[in-house]
Write a protein that holds these residues in place. Sequence first.
Motif, PDB file in Angstrom:
ATOM      1  N   ILE A 260       0.857  -1.186   0.000  1.00 49.90           N
ATOM      2  CA  ILE A 260       0.000   0.000   0.000  1.00 49.90           C
ATOM      3  C   ILE A 260       0.890   1.232   0.000  1.00 49.90           C
ATOM      4  O   ILE A 260       1.716   1.418   0.905  1.00 49.90           O
ATOM      5  CB  ILE A 260      -0.931   0.025   1.226  1.00 49.90           C
ATOM      6  N   LEU A 261       0.757   2.061  -1.017  1.00 51.11           N
ATOM      7  CA  LEU A 261       1.444   3.348  -1.072  1.00 51.11           C
ATOM      8  C   LEU A 261       0.487   4.383  -0.508  1.00 51.11           C
ATOM      9  O   LEU A 261      -0.586   4.621  -1.070  1.00 51.11           O
ATOM     10  CB  LEU A 261       1.833   3.687  -2.511  1.00 51.11           C
ATOM     11  N   ALA A 262       0.856   4.992   0.613  1.00 50.52           N
ATOM     12  CA  ALA A 262      -0.053   5.901   1.309  1.00 50.52           C
ATOM     13  C   ALA A 262       0.688   7.139   1.775  1.00 50.52           C
ATOM     14  O   ALA A 262       1.884   7.089   2.091  1.00 50.52           O
ATOM     15  CB  ALA A 262      -0.692   5.183   2.501  1.00 50.52           C
TER      16      ALA A 262
ATOM     17  N   ASP B 220       9.594  10.905   0.206  1.00 51.84           N
ATOM     18  CA  ASP B 220       8.528  11.603  -0.497  1.00 51.84           C
ATOM     19  C   ASP B 220       7.835  10.645  -1.450  1.00 51.84           C
ATOM     20  O   ASP B 220       8.184   9.462  -1.548  1.00 51.84           O
ATOM     21  CB  ASP B 220       9.091  12.815  -1.253  1.00 51.84           C
ATOM     22  N   LEU B 221       6.858  11.164  -2.166  1.00 50.18           N
ATOM     23  CA  LEU B 221       6.084  10.349  -3.088  1.00 50.18           C
ATOM     24  C   LEU B 221       6.950   9.775  -4.198  1.00 50.18           C
ATOM     25  O   LEU B 221       6.752   8.624  -4.626  1.00 50.18           O
ATOM     26  CB  LEU B 221       4.950  11.185  -3.687  1.00 50.18           C
ATOM     27  N   GLU B 222       7.931  10.547  -4.673  1.00 52.64           N
ATOM     28  CA  GLU B 222       8.800  10.075  -5.740  1.00 52.64           C
ATOM     29  C   GLU B 222       9.528   8.803  -5.316  1.00 52.64           C
ATOM     30  O   GLU B 222       9.589   7.820  -6.054  1.00 52.64           O
ATOM     31  CB  GLU B 222       9.819  11.156  -6.122  1.00 52.64           C
ATOM     32  N   GLN B 223      10.107   8.826  -4.119  1.00 53.52           N
ATOM     33  CA  GLN B 223      10.806   7.649  -3.634  1.00 53.52           C
ATOM     34  C   GLN B 223       9.817   6.509  -3.349  1.00 53.52           C
ATOM     35  O   GLN B 223      10.144   5.337  -3.529  1.00 53.52           O
ATOM     36  CB  GLN B 223      11.616   7.972  -2.375  1.00 53.52           C
ATOM     37  N   GLY B 224       8.612   6.868  -2.943  1.00 56.64           N
ATOM     38  CA  GLY B 224       7.589   5.855  -2.716  1.00 56.64           C
ATOM     39  C   GLY B 224       7.231   5.119  -3.988  1.00 56.64           C
ATOM     40  O   GLY B 224       7.100   3.884  -3.994  1.00 56.64           O
ATOM     41  N   ILE B 225       7.064   5.840  -5.087  1.00 57.32           N
ATOM     42  CA  ILE B 225       6.764   5.206  -6.376  1.00 57.32           C
ATOM     43  C   ILE B 225       7.928   4.330  -6.812  1.00 57.32           C
ATOM     44  O   ILE B 225       7.741   3.207  -7.307  1.00 57.32           O
ATOM     45  CB  ILE B 225       6.432   6.267  -7.433  1.00 57.32           C
ATOM     46  N   ALA B 226       9.146   4.807  -6.615  1.00 58.33           N
ATOM     47  CA  ALA B 226      10.327   4.012  -6.962  1.00 58.33           C
ATOM     48  C   ALA B 226      10.376   2.727  -6.146  1.00 58.33           C
ATOM     49  O   ALA B 226      10.716   1.652  -6.663  1.00 58.33           O
ATOM     50  CB  ALA B 226      11.597   4.833  -6.745  1.00 58.33           C
ATOM     51  N   ALA B 227      10.020   2.821  -4.860  1.00 57.06           N
ATOM     52  CA  ALA B 227       9.994   1.621  -4.013  1.00 57.06           C
ATOM     53  C   ALA B 227       8.917   0.649  -4.479  1.00 57.06           C
ATOM     54  O   ALA B 227       9.112  -0.573  -4.474  1.00 57.06           O
ATOM     55  CB  ALA B 227       9.773   2.016  -2.558  1.00 57.06           C
TER      56      ALA B 227
ATOM     57  N   ILE C 172       4.095   1.374   2.330  1.00 56.72           N
ATOM     58  CA  ILE C 172       5.121   2.307   1.863  1.00 56.72           C
ATOM     59  C   ILE C 172       4.568   3.714   2.055  1.00 56.72           C
ATOM     60  O   ILE C 172       3.538   4.069   1.469  1.00 56.72           O
ATOM     61  CB  ILE C 172       5.464   2.059   0.382  1.00 56.72           C
ATOM     62  N   THR C 173       5.229   4.513   2.889  1.00 58.28           N
ATOM     63  CA  THR C 173       4.682   5.831   3.220  1.00 58.28           C
ATOM     64  C   THR C 173       5.780   6.825   3.567  1.00 58.28           C
ATOM     65  O   THR C 173       6.863   6.438   4.023  1.00 58.28           O
ATOM     66  CB  THR C 173       3.695   5.721   4.393  1.00 58.28           C
ATOM     67  N   ASP C 174       5.462   8.101   3.363  1.00 58.48           N
ATOM     68  CA  ASP C 174       6.370   9.170   3.792  1.00 58.48           C
ATOM     69  C   ASP C 174       5.886   9.817   5.084  1.00 58.48           C
ATOM     70  O   ASP C 174       6.408  10.864   5.495  1.00 58.48           O
ATOM     71  CB  ASP C 174       6.506  10.228   2.690  1.00 58.48           C
TER      72      ASP C 174
END
Length: 460
Positions: free
Chosen positions: A268-270, A341-348, A298-300
């Motif tokens: 879950i990207l949140a 941040d969201l960018e690193q979250g999408i990469a993860a 996965i979260t910031d």
Amino acid sequence: MTPTADNPAPSALTFRTVDLRGHRLSLAGLRAAVPRAQHDTLADAEQKVLDIISAVRARGFAALSELALKFDGVEQTHPRVPAEALAAALDGLDPAVRAALEESIRRARRFADAQRPADTDVELGEGAVVSQNWVPVARVGLYVPGGLAVYPSSVIMNVVPALAAGVQSIALASPPQKDFGGLPHPTILAAACLLGIDEVYAIGGAQAIAAFAYGIGPADGAAPGTAAGIDPVDVVTGPGNIFVATAKRLVKGVVGIDSEAGTTEIAILADATARPELVAADLVSQAEHDPKAASVLITDSEELAAAVRGELDALAAATKHGARVREALSGPQSGVVLVDDLEQGIAACDAYAAEHLEIMTADAAAVAARVRNAGAIFVGDYSPVSLGDYCAGSNHVLPTSGTAAFSSGLNVTTFLRAIQVINYSRAALAEVSGHIVSLSRAEDLPAHGEAVTARFPAGG
């Protein structure tokens, strides 16, 4: 409630943290950092599966009977489910469950029917036509897991796209159940009957995959002409545990497979806008499948992560399969991944390549459109994985263990082959003959060019 020998105190839930903040990792670094099952477990499974495949190939039904007794506690003479058992299962099906299955079938069929690609004809010149025709495979073997849960939904997910593709011979296998006289669970049988599948086998695990891939001759003493054997298939599909996924990987090349659809996983990207009670509920929903199931957040937002932890404790204490959930959430395959941040979250997310990926962020649809690697993406608060498991119309047989980076979920094209058809006239071949001769000489394969010039004898 006082803990007793029959009702032990629940183990502590340790939902671990992987902190990637401040680290700009490469793709390889991200893949190494995200939670995964331990590799020694995978190696151990591979050897066990190799032994099972060898036994089934060498000894056929005798090996299947031994394995049914060993793994399922069932004495078995032949694994074929009688037609009357299929009919009786459908007759005895709870009307509410039947209605739910019928609606799931209706939605899955609409989506599957829309997936079939069109044949293509391209005229490259006068008399020069190249076509691509989509043709179904002749026979498929579909696997429906058993064990810790009952999966009539997996019958639908396997069968419907095969039917939409036009497959004519469909066999289905599911583990034998001691509580049901050595047959698969009645709801599994009812779903198969509802879809018109009459070739059903009470075979579980890696042995089912081996039986489908290599086939099994008639049992000793079978009357000549009886259909006592199991014909090999062209494609094997279906989800399962680590042993089923490993078996599919090992027979790939002998047969086609959909993907390595092993033990379930959710990521879950949140961000801070997510509702922690929904995030936690969805993590738990997949953790209840299996002690080895993977649930990853996965979260910031540290605040969201802390709130989700609290919700997980409460949900694990209240849910029916709490011990299983706690074990799954506490395993090395689960945890929180903190990102900058969201960018690193999408990469993860792309590095993890989840079977199921939920997006619970601001502007979730736009974020979902940026993700490249996932078996299926569930967008926003009202598209939980449970929807896809049962009634979205999508397919829940999806790639796991990072294989979504290069493979797709089960769909109609899994059961189709693209055959290219080349139809050139004499004049059309003559037009390109010089090019063929030049390229054959460049590759030092002159007979290729000579095969063309033989069609145009001097003065002919």
